[in-house]
Every structure is written in structure tokens, then in C-alpha cells.
Design a protein around this motif. Structure first.
Motif, short mmCIF file in Angstrom:
data_model
loop_
_atom_site.label_atom_id
_atom_site.label_comp_id
_atom_site.label_asym_id
_atom_site.label_seq_id
_atom_site.Cartn_x
_atom_site.Cartn_y
_atom_site.Cartn_z
N GLY A 132 28.27 -21.66 -7.47
CA GLY A 132 28.17 -20.37 -8.15
C GLY A 132 27.30 -20.39 -9.39
N HIS A 133 27.39 -21.47 -10.17
CA HIS A 133 26.62 -21.54 -11.40
C HIS A 133 25.12 -21.38 -11.14
CE1 HIS A 133 29.99 -23.15 -13.86
NE2 HIS A 133 29.26 -22.65 -14.83
N ASN A 134 24.64 -21.98 -10.07
CA ASN A 134 23.20 -21.97 -9.80
C ASN A 134 22.79 -20.95 -8.75
OD1 ASN A 134 22.49 -24.31 -11.57
ND2 ASN A 134 23.89 -25.35 -10.18
N ASP A 135 23.75 -20.45 -8.00
CA ASP A 135 23.45 -19.39 -7.04
C ASP A 135 22.98 -18.13 -7.74
OD1 ASP A 135 24.65 -19.94 -4.00
OD2 ASP A 135 25.58 -21.17 -5.55
N GLN A 136 23.38 -17.94 -9.01
CA GLN A 136 23.05 -16.72 -9.72
C GLN A 136 21.67 -16.75 -10.38
OE1 GLN A 136 25.73 -18.00 -13.62
NE2 GLN A 136 25.65 -15.87 -13.02
N LYS A 137 20.92 -17.84 -10.21
CA LYS A 137 19.62 -17.96 -10.87
C LYS A 137 18.56 -17.20 -10.08
CE LYS A 137 20.90 -22.13 -13.31
NZ LYS A 137 20.65 -23.54 -13.61
N ASP A 138 18.41 -15.93 -10.41
CA ASP A 138 17.57 -15.04 -9.61
C ASP A 138 16.08 -15.20 -9.85
OD1 ASP A 138 17.42 -13.92 -12.11
OD2 ASP A 138 18.39 -12.03 -11.56
N GLN A 139 15.69 -16.17 -10.67
CA GLN A 139 14.27 -16.49 -10.83
C GLN A 139 13.89 -17.74 -10.06
OE1 GLN A 139 12.26 -14.26 -12.62
NE2 GLN A 139 14.21 -13.15 -12.49
N ASP A 140 14.80 -18.21 -9.22
CA ASP A 140 14.59 -19.46 -8.48
C ASP A 140 14.92 -19.23 -7.01
OD1 ASP A 140 14.62 -21.99 -7.37
OD2 ASP A 140 15.65 -22.92 -9.07
N SER A 141 13.89 -19.09 -6.18
CA SER A 141 14.10 -18.78 -4.77
C SER A 141 14.76 -19.93 -4.01
CB SER A 141 12.76 -18.44 -4.09
OG SER A 141 11.87 -19.54 -4.15
N VAL A 142 14.67 -21.14 -4.54
CA VAL A 142 15.28 -22.30 -3.87
C VAL A 142 16.80 -22.26 -4.00
CG1 VAL A 142 15.49 -24.82 -3.91
CG2 VAL A 142 13.25 -23.75 -4.17
N ARG A 143 17.28 -21.69 -5.11
CA ARG A 143 18.72 -21.74 -5.38
C ARG A 143 19.44 -20.40 -5.30
NH1 ARG A 143 19.07 -25.33 -10.83
NH2 ARG A 143 17.29 -24.03 -11.43
N PHE A 144 18.75 -19.33 -5.60
CA PHE A 144 19.42 -18.03 -5.68
C PHE A 144 19.98 -17.57 -4.34
CE2 PHE A 144 19.30 -13.39 -5.20
CZ PHE A 144 20.25 -13.05 -6.17
N THR A 145 21.19 -17.00 -4.40
CA THR A 145 21.77 -16.33 -3.23
C THR A 145 22.40 -15.01 -3.67
OG1 THR A 145 23.93 -17.42 -3.50
CG2 THR A 145 22.32 -18.51 -2.06
N ASN A 146 22.26 -14.02 -2.83
CA ASN A 146 22.95 -12.75 -3.06
C ASN A 146 24.44 -13.00 -2.85
OD1 ASN A 146 24.25 -10.21 -2.44
ND2 ASN A 146 22.22 -9.32 -2.21
N PRO A 147 25.28 -12.67 -3.84
CA PRO A 147 26.71 -13.00 -3.72
C PRO A 147 27.38 -12.36 -2.51
CG PRO A 147 26.33 -11.51 -5.57
CD PRO A 147 25.00 -12.02 -5.13
N ALA A 148 26.98 -11.14 -2.17
CA ALA A 148 27.65 -10.41 -1.08
C ALA A 148 27.18 -10.83 0.31
CB ALA A 148 27.44 -8.91 -1.25
N THR A 149 26.03 -11.51 0.38
CA THR A 149 25.49 -11.86 1.70
C THR A 149 25.32 -13.37 1.86
OG1 THR A 149 23.25 -11.45 0.84
CG2 THR A 149 24.35 -9.63 1.99
N GLN A 150 24.23 -13.92 1.31
CA GLN A 150 23.95 -15.34 1.51
C GLN A 150 25.05 -16.25 0.97
OE1 GLN A 150 19.83 -16.65 0.60
NE2 GLN A 150 19.48 -14.52 0.07
N TYR A 151 25.50 -15.94 -0.26
CA TYR A 151 26.51 -16.79 -0.88
C TYR A 151 27.79 -16.80 -0.04
CZ TYR A 151 29.66 -18.55 -4.57
OH TYR A 151 30.56 -19.28 -5.31
N ARG A 152 28.23 -15.63 0.33
CA ARG A 152 29.43 -15.54 1.16
C ARG A 152 29.26 -16.28 2.48
NH1 ARG A 152 33.99 -11.39 1.98
NH2 ARG A 152 34.85 -12.14 3.94
N THR A 153 28.13 -16.07 3.12
CA THR A 153 27.86 -16.74 4.40
C THR A 153 27.85 -18.26 4.23
OG1 THR A 153 26.59 -14.87 5.24
CG2 THR A 153 26.20 -17.00 6.28
N ASN A 154 27.25 -18.74 3.16
CA ASN A 154 27.20 -20.19 2.92
C ASN A 154 28.60 -20.77 2.76
OD1 ASN A 154 24.44 -20.15 3.02
ND2 ASN A 154 24.15 -20.13 0.81
N LEU A 155 29.45 -20.09 1.98
CA LEU A 155 30.82 -20.57 1.79
C LEU A 155 31.57 -20.60 3.12
CD1 LEU A 155 31.95 -18.76 -1.50
CD2 LEU A 155 31.01 -21.06 -1.25
N GLU A 156 31.40 -19.55 3.90
CA GLU A 156 32.07 -19.48 5.20
C GLU A 156 31.61 -20.62 6.11
OE1 GLU A 156 32.80 -14.64 5.48
OE2 GLU A 156 31.02 -15.54 6.39
#
Length: 245
Positions: free
Chosen positions: A96-120
Motif C-alpha cells: 500500500g505504501h508504494n502502490d499510491q505513488k502515482d508518478q511511478d508507473s512501475v509501482r502505482f496501482t489504482n486501489p479499486a482495480t489493480q490493487y484489489r486484483t493483486n491482493l486477490e
């Protein structure tokens, strides 16, 4: 001959027992990771403290500084963990700490889509190997405003962790809440002891000083680890028998 067979049988059983020893895997970011030079370095990840609080279980801390739920997988760090996982193991997942870095395409994830899917995906893949996944929210940053109110910095990411845990019936520890309560109890000034705050010349590891409200001191890491384990013990997922403190 019978004695020889008995010895071989006992050795085989011992080897099998050793191989069946449960393992606790940790995947996540810097707030959980092991830090180099632990005797000199004041920075500690809370996962680094677990060997002092547990016994009878192997602990593999694969958390790495700067990784998100996306980059941990894309860099190939999840694959070797997944290959090792066996039935009866445990996997703590905290991003979560680094998923929110929206200036970094390597790390950023949209919380409602990519982040959720990754956790699942992490949860489902761990379960497919017979392991017990455990989801945790990110620890809070020390972020007090001028009125002494602790302000959240993680947005919707912790909420998504809670939703995934609820929807997939995953063991869950709300480290955001627990560390929030801890930091508030210490207050704006004393809570600096939980993180990395040093004046110039105060600490040999940071001769120029340090002002870091994200990463934990040894005290902060130890208290966070204790809180996490205390909460886990109450969940009765099987880890409680390995907790010694």
C-alpha cells in the motif's frame, strides 16, 4: 537387520517431520522488511522483530524496500515464494505504501482495480498451495497537523484491504488502526521515538540527521510486531501456537 531397518525408519521420519515444519512468509514493503546492519542501523521493519517473538516456525521475510503489490510480482519476487509454499504455511501480505505513488508507473496501482486484483491473486494463489493468507493494512505515517491531529495518508488503499479480507474471508489484521492508536497515544512529540528522528550528530548511522515519519525505529518496529501478533493470536488461524511473547 531389524535394528537397521528401525534406524532407517526413524531417520526417515525425522527428515519428514523437519520438512513439514511450518513456514511464515512475509511479502510487502520497507515497513515490514529486514534492514541491513541491525546492530548499528536504527531503522527496523516490524517483520524483522518476529524471530524474537516466535519459535517453532521458520520465518522468511521477503518484504523489500520500495515495492508495491504490482512491482513485487513484476520483478519476479513472488514466484520463488510461491514455489516454496506448502500446505500448513502462512503468508502475511502487506502492501500500500508504494502502490499510491502515482508518478511511478512501475509501482502505482489504482486501489479499486489493480490493487484489489493483486491482493486477490496473492490470496488465491497462496490458498491453492494450501497456505493460510493473512492480509494487513499499512502502518500509519506520523503525520500530525498543527492542531495535533493525526492525518491519514493512505487514502482508499486500507479500505480495499478490508474489503478483500471480508469478501474472500481472509484472516485480517488492521495495522493501520493499531499503529494509529499507538502513535496517537504517544502524541505529536514523543511519537518521534517510534520513527526515525535524529538531529545532526545525534546518531552515527545518520551523521547529518534524519527526519523520517514513515519508517520505524527499533522501538516502533517491536511494538508494531507485538500488536500484530497479539491480534493474530486472537484470530485462531494456527499461528498462535508459535507466538512466545
Amino acid at each position: 537387520m531389524q535394528k537397521f531397518i528401525l534406524i532407517i525408519f526413524m531417520v526417515f521420519n525425522s527428515i519428514s517431520f523437519a520438512q513439514e515444519k511450518a513456514t511464515l512468509f512475509l511479502i510487502g514493503d520497507s515497513t515490514m522488511a529486514d534492514k541491513k546492519d541491525p546492530d548499528k542501523n536504527p531503522e527496523h521493519g516490524w517483520g524483522q522483530m518476529l524471530p524474537e517473538l516466535m519459535s517453532g516456525i521458520e520465518i522468511q521475510n521477503h518484504a523489500v524496500n520500495g515495492r508495491s503489490s504490482k512491482s513485487f510480482r513484476s520483478e519476479g519476487r513472488w514466484e520463488p515464494v510461491l514455489k516454496q509454499i506448502k500446505k500448513g504455511d502462512f503468508v502475511i501480505i502487506q502492501f500500500g505504501h508504494n502502490d499510491q505513488k502515482d508518478q511511478d508507473s512501475v509501482r502505482f496501482t489504482n486501489p479499486a482495480t489493480q490493487y484489489r486484483t493483486n491482493l486477490e491473486r496473492y490470496v488465491n494463489e497462496a490458498r491453492e498451495k494450501g497456505a493460510i493468507p493473512i492480509l494487513m493494512t499499512s502502518i500509519v505515517r506520523r503525520n500530525f497537523n498543527e492542531k495535533g491531529v493525526l492525518i491519514d495518508t493512505h487514502g482508499n488503499y486500507p479500505l480495499v484491504v478490508r474489503m478483500v479480507a471480508n469478501d474472500l474471508k481472509v484472516a485480517f489484521v488492521d495495522l493501520q488502526l493499531l499503529t494509529e492508536q499507538l502513535v496517537i497515544s504517544y502524541g505529536p512529540e514523543k511519537s518521534k521515538d517510534l520513527y526515525l528522528h535524529f538531529e545532526k550528530g545525534q546518531n552515527a548511522y545518520y551523521p547529518e540527521g534524519k527526519n523520517d515519519d514513515t519508517h520505524l525505529s527499533k522501538l516502533g518496529a517491536a511494538l508494531t510486531a507485538e500488536m500484530a501478533l497479539k491480534h493474530l493470536a486472537g484470530l485462531n488461524v494456527g499461528l498462535e501456537k508459535f507466538i512466545t511473547n
